[in-house]
Design a protein around this motif. Structure first.
Motif, PDB file in Angstrom:
ATOM      1  N   GLY A   1       1.103  -1.651  -0.325  1.00  9.30           N
ATOM      2  CA  GLY A   1       0.101  -0.160  -0.029  1.00  9.30           C
ATOM      3  C   GLY A   1       0.665   0.987   0.316  1.00  9.30           C
ATOM      4  N   LEU A   2       1.817   0.851  -0.460  1.00 12.17           N
ATOM      5  CA  LEU A   2       2.716   2.612  -0.481  1.00 12.17           C
ATOM      6  C   LEU A   2       2.484   3.126  -1.600  1.00 12.17           C
ATOM      7  CD1 LEU A   2       6.149   0.369  -0.326  1.00 12.17           C
ATOM      8  CD2 LEU A   2       4.498   1.941   1.544  1.00 12.17           C
ATOM      9  N   ILE A   3       2.867   4.304  -2.199  1.00 14.81           N
ATOM     10  CA  ILE A   3       2.305   5.403  -2.833  1.00 14.81           C
ATOM     11  C   ILE A   3       4.021   5.397  -3.765  1.00 14.81           C
ATOM     12  CG2 ILE A   3       2.690   7.574  -3.662  1.00 14.81           C
ATOM     13  CD1 ILE A   3       0.667   7.808  -1.100  1.00 14.81           C
ATOM     14  N   HIS A   4       3.947   5.451  -5.193  1.00 11.89           N
ATOM     15  CA  HIS A   4       4.471   5.203  -5.933  1.00 11.89           C
ATOM     16  C   HIS A   4       5.551   6.488  -6.324  1.00 11.89           C
ATOM     17  CE1 HIS A   4       6.260   3.636 -10.524  1.00 11.89           C
ATOM     18  NE2 HIS A   4       7.324   3.908  -9.237  1.00 11.89           N
ATOM     19  N   LEU A   5       6.937   6.973  -6.361  1.00  7.03           N
ATOM     20  CA  LEU A   5       7.437   8.386  -6.387  1.00  7.03           C
ATOM     21  C   LEU A   5       8.416   8.218  -7.118  1.00  7.03           C
ATOM     22  CD1 LEU A   5       7.604  10.834  -3.866  1.00  7.03           C
ATOM     23  CD2 LEU A   5       8.775  10.421  -5.950  1.00  7.03           C
ATOM     24  N   SER A   6       8.058   7.650  -8.348  1.00 10.45           N
ATOM     25  CA  SER A   6       8.942   8.063  -9.674  1.00 10.45           C
ATOM     26  C   SER A   6       9.644   9.237 -10.317  1.00 10.45           C
ATOM     27  CB  SER A   6       8.372   6.706 -10.805  1.00 10.45           C
ATOM     28  OG  SER A   6       8.791   7.132 -12.089  1.00 10.45           O
ATOM     29  N   THR A   7      10.366   9.944 -10.499  1.00 13.44           N
ATOM     30  CA  THR A   7      10.824  11.504 -10.989  1.00 13.44           C
ATOM     31  C   THR A   7      10.778  10.372 -12.021  1.00 13.44           C
ATOM     32  OG1 THR A   7      12.494  10.436 -11.317  1.00 13.44           O
ATOM     33  CG2 THR A   7      12.381  12.071  -8.676  1.00 13.44           C
ATOM     34  N   GLY A   8      11.187   9.378 -13.246  1.00 10.56           N
ATOM     35  CA  GLY A   8      10.239   9.853 -14.755  1.00 10.56           C
ATOM     36  C   GLY A   8       8.708   9.993 -14.832  1.00 10.56           C
ATOM     37  N   ASP A   9       7.720   9.460 -13.385  1.00  8.99           N
ATOM     38  CA  ASP A   9       6.902   9.751 -13.993  1.00  8.99           C
ATOM     39  C   ASP A   9       6.271  10.855 -13.650  1.00  8.99           C
ATOM     40  OD1 ASP A   9       6.902   6.940 -14.831  1.00  8.99           O
ATOM     41  OD2 ASP A   9       5.545   6.815 -12.997  1.00  8.99           O
ATOM     42  N   LEU A  10       6.772  11.508 -12.512  1.00  8.59           N
ATOM     43  CA  LEU A  10       7.298  12.856 -12.815  1.00  8.59           C
ATOM     44  C   LEU A  10       7.229  13.988 -14.225  1.00  8.59           C
ATOM     45  CD1 LEU A  10       8.508  13.162  -9.035  1.00  8.59           C
ATOM     46  CD2 LEU A  10       5.570  13.648  -9.793  1.00  8.59           C
TER      47      LEU A  10
END
Length: 190
Positions: free
Chosen positions: A26-35
């Motif tokens: 249940g974590l939040i994905h923090l992808s700089t690529g996606d951002l």
């Protein structure tokens, strides 16, 4: 709060494993690529500059990335934790991330590094480029430059987390499920 840095060169499987971790914990994905790709899709000035740099295989400036991460953390204050995918890429970014998290009263729980050799990385990225249409994955010269950039500038970040006793290496070659089982063992031991 469980905050994981999922680490490895381009094509190591960070995105694939991140999605499995998100589902399980249940974590939040923090992808700089996606951002960054989101900024590109929106056609913002930041997105256009990021696209130019990404197409050349060059990293986007730290201050821009840290600002985007801070905004993402602030908009998800009740999160169970985050997976940092593709960030930090330099020791300076790792220090900035530690400072940012500390200012918010949290820290990195662990860095999990996916280890994959350069030949396999290039093969995976060319396949991904063919299937996804991502220009940064379609050109072997750009891929090699990205891998070299990782080896020169990003790999030293592992030492930063080793000194904090927050580093674990995981073999990134094998079935997706085998790799995930190993990552889960590491995560559950935290």
């Amino acid at each position: 709060m469980l905050n994981l840095v999922l680490f490895g060169p381009p094509g190591a499987g960070k995105g694939t494993q991140s999605h499995k971790l998100i589902e399980k914990y249940g974590l939040i994905h923090l992808s700089t690529g996606d951002l960054l790709r989101s900024e590109i899709a929106q056609g913002t000035a930041l997105g256009m500059e990021a696209k130019k740099l990404m197409d050349e295989g060059v990293l986007v400036p730290d201050a821009v990335v840290i600002g985007m991460i801070s905004n993402k953390l602030d908009s998800n204050k009740d999160a169970r934790g985050f997976i940092f995918d593709g960030f930090p890429r330099t020791v300076a970014q790792a220090e900035a991330l530690d400072d940012l998290l500390s200012s918010k009263g949290v820290n990195i729980s662990s860095m999990i590094a996916l280890e994959v050799d350069d030949v396999e990385l290039e093969r995976r990225l060319l396949l991904r480029g063919r299937d996804s249409g991502r220009p940064d994955d379609a050109n072997p010269e750009v891929i090699r430059k990205r891998i070299k950039e990782y080896n020169d500038k990003t790999a030293p970040v592992a030492e930063f987390y080793k000194k904090q006793d927050k580093y674990t290496s995981v073999n990134g070659i094998g079935s997706k499920d085998e790799i995930f089982d190993t990552i889960s063992e590491v995560t559950e031991a935290l």
